[in-house]
Scaffold this motif. Structure first.
Motif, PDB file in Angstrom:
ATOM      1  N   PHE A   1       0.942  -1.302  -0.084  1.00 33.80           N
ATOM      2  CA  PHE A   1      -0.112  -0.038   0.043  1.00 33.80           C
ATOM      3  C   PHE A   1       0.901   1.287  -0.095  1.00 33.80           C
ATOM      4  CE2 PHE A   1      -3.598  -2.033   2.743  1.00 33.80           C
ATOM      5  CZ  PHE A   1      -4.148  -2.662   1.421  1.00 33.80           C
ATOM      6  N   SER A   2       0.556   2.448  -0.675  1.00 35.13           N
ATOM      7  CA  SER A   2       1.289   3.531  -0.558  1.00 35.13           C
ATOM      8  C   SER A   2       0.027   4.458  -0.272  1.00 35.13           C
ATOM      9  CB  SER A   2       1.954   3.818  -1.883  1.00 35.13           C
ATOM     10  OG  SER A   2       2.651   5.134  -1.864  1.00 35.13           O
ATOM     11  N   ILE A   3       0.198   5.235   0.695  1.00 36.25           N
ATOM     12  CA  ILE A   3      -0.773   6.233   1.231  1.00 36.25           C
ATOM     13  C   ILE A   3      -0.642   7.658   0.477  1.00 36.25           C
ATOM     14  CG2 ILE A   3      -1.913   6.983   3.225  1.00 36.25           C
ATOM     15  CD1 ILE A   3      -0.830   4.688   4.967  1.00 36.25           C
ATOM     16  N   GLY A   4      -1.455   7.930  -0.274  1.00 36.02           N
ATOM     17  CA  GLY A   4      -1.313   9.397  -0.718  1.00 36.02           C
ATOM     18  C   GLY A   4      -2.201  10.344   0.271  1.00 36.02           C
ATOM     19  N   THR A   5      -1.438  10.874   1.268  1.00 37.64           N
ATOM     20  CA  THR A   5      -1.977  11.721   2.194  1.00 37.64           C
ATOM     21  C   THR A   5      -2.491  13.000   1.695  1.00 37.64           C
ATOM     22  OG1 THR A   5      -0.058  12.402   2.693  1.00 37.64           O
ATOM     23  CG2 THR A   5      -0.866  10.982   4.205  1.00 37.64           C
ATOM     24  N   ASN A   6      -1.950  13.660   0.389  1.00 45.27           N
ATOM     25  CA  ASN A   6      -2.545  14.824  -0.139  1.00 45.27           C
ATOM     26  C   ASN A   6      -4.083  14.705  -0.217  1.00 45.27           C
ATOM     27  OD1 ASN A   6       0.117  15.482  -0.090  1.00 45.27           O
ATOM     28  ND2 ASN A   6       0.436  15.325  -2.241  1.00 45.27           N
ATOM     29  N   ASP A   7      -4.517  13.637  -1.001  1.00 47.01           N
ATOM     30  CA  ASP A   7      -5.820  13.342  -1.360  1.00 47.01           C
ATOM     31  C   ASP A   7      -6.430  13.095  -0.026  1.00 47.01           C
ATOM     32  OD1 ASP A   7      -6.308  14.229  -3.979  1.00 47.01           O
ATOM     33  OD2 ASP A   7      -4.821  12.812  -4.683  1.00 47.01           O
ATOM     34  N   LEU A   8      -6.128  11.887   0.645  1.00 45.48           N
ATOM     35  CA  LEU A   8      -6.687  11.276   1.807  1.00 45.48           C
ATOM     36  C   LEU A   8      -7.076  12.331   2.776  1.00 45.48           C
ATOM     37  CD1 LEU A   8      -7.513   8.597   3.090  1.00 45.48           C
ATOM     38  CD2 LEU A   8      -5.337   8.348   4.291  1.00 45.48           C
TER      39      LEU A   8
ATOM     40  N   TYR B   1      -9.982  14.526   1.383  1.00 45.75           N
ATOM     41  CA  TYR B   1     -11.344  13.879   1.297  1.00 45.75           C
ATOM     42  C   TYR B   1     -11.672  13.376   2.794  1.00 45.75           C
ATOM     43  CZ  TYR B   1     -10.208  12.819  -3.628  1.00 45.75           C
ATOM     44  OH  TYR B   1      -9.987  13.151  -4.913  1.00 45.75           O
ATOM     45  N   LEU B   2     -10.963  13.252   3.747  1.00 43.10           N
ATOM     46  CA  LEU B   2     -11.201  13.007   5.002  1.00 43.10           C
ATOM     47  C   LEU B   2     -11.809  14.224   5.650  1.00 43.10           C
ATOM     48  CD1 LEU B   2      -8.597  10.848   6.645  1.00 43.10           C
ATOM     49  CD2 LEU B   2     -10.796  10.312   6.507  1.00 43.10           C
ATOM     50  N   ILE B   3     -11.226  15.433   5.373  1.00 43.12           N
ATOM     51  CA  ILE B   3     -11.608  16.510   6.242  1.00 43.12           C
ATOM     52  C   ILE B   3     -12.543  17.481   5.090  1.00 43.12           C
ATOM     53  CG2 ILE B   3     -10.941  18.555   7.712  1.00 43.12           C
ATOM     54  CD1 ILE B   3      -8.064  17.220   8.133  1.00 43.12           C
ATOM     55  N   ALA B   4     -12.671  17.096   4.244  1.00 45.07           N
ATOM     56  CA  ALA B   4     -13.446  17.779   3.077  1.00 45.07           C
ATOM     57  C   ALA B   4     -13.076  18.963   2.947  1.00 45.07           C
ATOM     58  CB  ALA B   4     -14.889  17.920   3.547  1.00 45.07           C
TER      59      ALA B   4
ATOM     60  N   TYR C   1      -6.848  22.212   6.602  1.00 42.50           N
ATOM     61  CA  TYR C   1      -5.942  21.246   6.244  1.00 42.50           C
ATOM     62  C   TYR C   1      -4.979  20.608   7.079  1.00 42.50           C
ATOM     63  CZ  TYR C   1      -3.765  18.298   2.550  1.00 42.50           C
ATOM     64  OH  TYR C   1      -3.224  17.130   1.979  1.00 42.50           O
ATOM     65  N   GLU C   2      -5.378  19.854   7.954  1.00 46.50           N
ATOM     66  CA  GLU C   2      -4.609  19.723   9.100  1.00 46.50           C
ATOM     67  C   GLU C   2      -4.055  17.986   9.194  1.00 46.50           C
ATOM     68  OE1 GLU C   2      -6.992  19.774  12.763  1.00 46.50           O
ATOM     69  OE2 GLU C   2      -5.375  20.241  14.103  1.00 46.50           O
ATOM     70  N   PRO C   3      -2.779  17.769   9.049  1.00 43.00           N
ATOM     71  CA  PRO C   3      -2.189  16.432   8.989  1.00 43.00           C
ATOM     72  C   PRO C   3      -2.330  15.607  10.248  1.00 43.00           C
ATOM     73  CG  PRO C   3      -0.906  17.819   7.674  1.00 43.00           C
ATOM     74  CD  PRO C   3      -2.058  18.713   8.387  1.00 43.00           C
ATOM     75  N   THR C   4      -2.288  16.618  11.572  1.00 41.83           N
ATOM     76  CA  THR C   4      -2.388  15.823  12.775  1.00 41.83           C
ATOM     77  C   THR C   4      -3.729  15.870  13.251  1.00 41.83           C
ATOM     78  OG1 THR C   4      -1.766  18.019  13.806  1.00 41.83           O
ATOM     79  CG2 THR C   4      -0.044  16.653  13.455  1.00 41.83           C
ATOM     80  N   HIS C   5      -4.921  16.081  12.401  1.00 41.12           N
ATOM     81  CA  HIS C   5      -6.303  16.037  12.887  1.00 41.12           C
ATOM     82  C   HIS C   5      -6.278  14.443  13.419  1.00 41.12           C
ATOM     83  CE1 HIS C   5     -10.643  15.402  12.856  1.00 41.12           C
ATOM     84  NE2 HIS C   5     -10.818  16.715  12.250  1.00 41.12           N
ATOM     85  N   PRO C   6      -7.059  14.219  14.626  1.00 37.78           N
ATOM     86  CA  PRO C   6      -7.173  12.729  15.112  1.00 37.78           C
ATOM     87  C   PRO C   6      -7.699  11.627  14.024  1.00 37.78           C
ATOM     88  CG  PRO C   6      -8.131  14.204  16.596  1.00 37.78           C
ATOM     89  CD  PRO C   6      -7.696  15.224  15.475  1.00 37.78           C
ATOM     90  N   ALA C   7      -8.540  12.291  13.111  1.00 38.77           N
ATOM     91  CA  ALA C   7      -9.121  11.536  12.015  1.00 38.77           C
ATOM     92  C   ALA C   7      -7.980  10.788  11.201  1.00 38.77           C
ATOM     93  CB  ALA C   7     -10.169  12.193  11.344  1.00 38.77           C
ATOM     94  N   VAL C   8      -7.225  11.890  10.836  1.00 39.53           N
ATOM     95  CA  VAL C   8      -5.926  11.438   9.909  1.00 39.53           C
ATOM     96  C   VAL C   8      -5.092  10.373  10.812  1.00 39.53           C
ATOM     97  CG1 VAL C   8      -4.110  12.384   8.677  1.00 39.53           C
ATOM     98  CG2 VAL C   8      -6.063  13.637   8.692  1.00 39.53           C
ATOM     99  N   VAL C   9      -4.978  10.723  11.866  1.00 34.03           N
ATOM    100  CA  VAL C   9      -3.913   9.718  12.379  1.00 34.03           C
ATOM    101  C   VAL C   9      -4.421   8.411  12.937  1.00 34.03           C
ATOM    102  CG1 VAL C   9      -2.652   9.652  14.780  1.00 34.03           C
ATOM    103  CG2 VAL C   9      -3.031  11.797  13.804  1.00 34.03           C
ATOM    104  N   ARG C  10      -5.772   8.360  13.108  1.00 35.78           N
ATOM    105  CA  ARG C  10      -6.358   7.115  13.382  1.00 35.78           C
ATOM    106  C   ARG C  10      -6.594   6.310  12.101  1.00 35.78           C
ATOM    107  NH1 ARG C  10     -10.776   9.194  17.630  1.00 35.78           N
ATOM    108  NH2 ARG C  10      -9.226  10.079  18.920  1.00 35.78           N
TER     109      ARG C  10
ATOM    110  N   GLU D   1      -4.739  11.114  21.844  1.00 35.83           N
ATOM    111  CA  GLU D   1      -5.089  12.582  21.925  1.00 35.83           C
ATOM    112  C   GLU D   1      -6.166  13.030  21.152  1.00 35.83           C
ATOM    113  OE1 GLU D   1      -3.672  15.349  23.903  1.00 35.83           O
ATOM    114  OE2 GLU D   1      -5.460  16.053  22.749  1.00 35.83           O
ATOM    115  N   THR D   2      -7.049  13.892  21.491  1.00 29.28           N
ATOM    116  CA  THR D   2      -8.229  14.167  20.868  1.00 29.28           C
ATOM    117  C   THR D   2      -8.029  15.439  19.979  1.00 29.28           C
ATOM    118  OG1 THR D   2      -9.153  15.194  22.874  1.00 29.28           O
ATOM    119  CG2 THR D   2      -9.689  13.005  22.186  1.00 29.28           C
ATOM    120  N   ASP D   3      -6.907  16.022  20.431  1.00 33.07           N
ATOM    121  CA  ASP D   3      -7.012  17.544  19.748  1.00 33.07           C
ATOM    122  C   ASP D   3      -5.845  17.495  18.805  1.00 33.07           C
ATOM    123  OD1 ASP D   3      -6.412  20.313  19.079  1.00 33.07           O
ATOM    124  OD2 ASP D   3      -6.742  21.097  21.232  1.00 33.07           O
ATOM    125  N   GLY D   4      -5.939  17.706  17.546  1.00 30.55           N
ATOM    126  CA  GLY D   4      -4.851  17.979  16.645  1.00 30.55           C
ATOM    127  C   GLY D   4      -3.725  18.917  16.797  1.00 30.55           C
TER     128      GLY D   4
END
Ligand code: PEP
Ligand code: MG
Length: 588
Positions: A460-467, A470-473, A485-494, A566-569
């Motif tokens: 698998f190669s994770i494309g975080t630019n798009d991920l 799409y995750l945070i709309a 656009y927050e790469p440390t958003h808990p939703a991204v980490v999880r 943690e719950t706060d990005g």
């Protein structure tokens, strides 16, 4: 340059091209051609059309000349930007409408072409889409050139008068950037623009610091004012004080010496202090970039964005042309792996040709993109797969499919690959029978159901630019929502953790090739979550390697644990910044 005793003021915009520039401002305020307007008699219509035809021919020659110069001095990709200008000249809708306007209004061709051109510019400028907004600037640029050739009025060339100054303008067009002399232009500051503006792309490759999207900076800076451009942080300081100049002088020296030292370290192996290897690879857009990747210590190419072979050409590259490009990269990497991503056209990367048309869409990032387009154009997809397979006979090649949304798409891609392999076998053409294939995980559905993709993937190669978008709309091109656009958003980490877990259970490799992989602040978290490989722009490799070499796996794991709880990005980011600062202190 001496500090002035005038009041210092600071403006914030978008950091578009890194570096620090200090000098006098060249304020570009007015550069429109005066458009003559007069009535003509009906018997003059043909003569006006002839004048227009001649001006189009001349304009085309001028643009091609600029294009050739850019090709020689900067590169092929930047030269291709001018293909969009040539297309404006061929746009029958625009030119035809201008001629019809002249015929019905019985006005001179200059006034009709200006009127219709303006209408197009305004229509494009109002569309809320960065890519289409750029088309407005292309049309404006071509209209100015066309009018100059119709009226004989000379256009000013930036290179002639910027001369060792910082250009301050409402916007910088691709033609402007063509006349910038690298040695003469210190920096760029504009009211408009985004990180994806064509001119900004050229500025970046010319190493000219730039800050864009400042709103109305042209009304706040006087001609010849002394300014400082901080392209790292997106700041413009007008009338910098002695203290500011001193601070920035130190920063510039520090950045330079740090870069040198990190390049030295990057020659050593990429492993944590306690010996865990972390592969660091390069993202490239064209085969030539493989050389720089090797110089900066890349362990391979983790992402070859093959669509750049298709962009700005308006013609499908042949299987042979693609094969030559892939083989070149593979041979340059000398046995190291090269992961070629199949076509990711669509989104902001639009391709138009007489063979296939992608049409403009209202939501291009959710539309006809990547494998969706490829599976619908089997001939295009197959030609590319054949080219990649043929290149695999010359080294360690891997295939990666972008924008996989679920198992069905993946199996369709793999089925076509098998058919293609069979064809090559029948034709007696060599390829690597054990070639590895992987799915990019960049759509939330693929991330959530990653376990269903394990069977059809070797990695698998994770494309975080798009991920992340799409995750945070949050549109990755829209600067108005960039703060979300927050790469440390808990939703991204999880989500990253879920993907790693699925890969681990399925016993396949997992890596990241989105921009976060090249962010040294994010590296401990990504490694701690279990990423075995990070792929990034070559220039970022030394800094990332330095962080990897100066941390223990136990520290990375502790960081990942903290981030998952943690719950706060922003708190996660603070922890990461503290850790990063502690490692960089060792370098100072
Ligand atoms: C990504 O989405 O993270 C990625 C690497 O692909 P691209 O930026 O080309 O969409
Ligand atoms: Mg992507």
């Amino acid at each position: 340059m001496e500090p002035t005793d005038k009041q210092e003021s600071v403006f914030e915009g978008i950091a578009a091209s890194p570096g620090i520039a200090h000098g006098q401002a060249f304020l570009l305020t007015h550069r429109e051609i005066t458009v003559p307007e007069y009535s003509i008699s009906a018997d003059k219509i043909d003569a006006e059309v002839d004048r227009l035809d001649n001006a189009i021919v001349k304009t085309r020659q001028q643009i091609q000349k600029i294009q050739n110069e850019i090709r020689g001095t900067i590169g092929e990709d930047e030269a291709r930007i001018f293909d969009a200008h040539l297309l404006v000249l061929e746009d029958q809708a625009l030119i035809g409408e201008a001629i019809r306007d002249m015929q019905t209004e019985l006005s001179n061709i200059e006034s009709s072409i200006w009127k219709i051109g303006h209408r197009y510019v305004e229509a494009f400028a109002q569309i809320d889409d960065e890519y289409l907004k750029e088309r407005a600037s292309d049309i404006r640029d071509v209209m100015r050139r066309l009018l100059s050739n119709l009226t004989g009025e000379q256009l000013q060339h930036l290179g002639e008068f910027v001369n060792n100054k910082v250009l301050v303008a409402h916007d910088v067009t691709p033609s402007d950037s063509a006349s910038m002399d690298q040695a003469n232009l210190l920096g760029i500051v504009t009211d408009a623009g985004s990180k994806t503006s064509h001119a900004v792309i050229v500025a970046r490759s010319m190493n000219i610091p730039a800050v864009v999207g400042l709103g109305d900076i042209t009304s706040k800076i006087n001609q010849n004012a002394v300014i400082l451009v901080d392209g790292y942080d997106g700041k413009v300081v007008v009338n910098p004080s002695e203290a500011t100049l001193f601070r920035y002088g130190k920063l510039k020296d520090k950045k330079r010496s740090l870069e040198k030292r990190m390049i030295e370290y990057s020659k050593e192996a990429s492993a944590t202090r306690d010996g865990h290897p972390v592969k660091l690879m390069a993202n490239i857009e064209k085969a030539d970039e493989a050389e720089r990747a090797l110089e900066l210590g890349a362990d391979g190419i983790g992402l070859f964005r093959s669509e750049y072979l298709f962009m700005n050409t308006h013609k499908l590259p042949t299987e042979e042309e693609q094969f030559q490009a892939y083989r070149k990269a593979v041979e340059k990497m000398n046995g190291l792996s090269v992961t070629i991503r199949t076509l990711d056209l669509g989104g902001d990367k639009v391709f138009d040709s007489s063979e296939v048309s992608m049409y403009r869409e209202s939501n291009p990032f959710l539309g006809y993109r990547a494998v969706r387009f490829c599976l619908d154009h089997e001939n295009v997809f197959k030609a590319q797969l054949r080219a990649i397979l043929r290149a695999s006979a010359f080294g360690d090649v891997r295939i990666m499919y972008p924008m996989i949304s679920g198992a069905l798409e993946l199996s369709q891609c793999n089925a076509l690959l098998e058919t293609t392999k069979n064809e090559l076998r029948t034709e007696g053409i060599a390829f690597d029978e054990k070639i590895k294939t992987g799915a990019m995980i960049e759509i939330p559905s693929a991330a959530i159901a990653a376990d269903t993709l394990v069977e059809g993937s070797d990695f698998f190669s994770i494309g975080t630019n798009d991920l992340i978008q799409y995750l945070i709309a949050v549109d990755r091109l829209n600067d108005r929502v960039a703060h979300l656009y927050e790469p440390t958003h808990p939703a991204v980490v999880r989500t990253l953790n879920m993907i790693v877990e699925a890969a681990r259970k399925g016993k396949i490799g997992v890596s990241i090739c989105g921009e976060v992989a090249g962010d040294p602040v994010m590296v401990p978290l990504l490694v701690g979550l279990g990423m075995e490989c990070l792929s990034m722009s070559s220039t970022l490799l030394p800094n990332v390697k330095f962080v990897v070499q100066n941390m223990d796996m136990s520290e990375a794991k502790a960081i990942a644990k903290m981030a998952l709880e943690e719950t706060d990005g922003s708190v996660i980011l603070e922890h990461l910044l503290d850790f990063y600062t502690s490692r960089m202190d060792q370098l100072y």
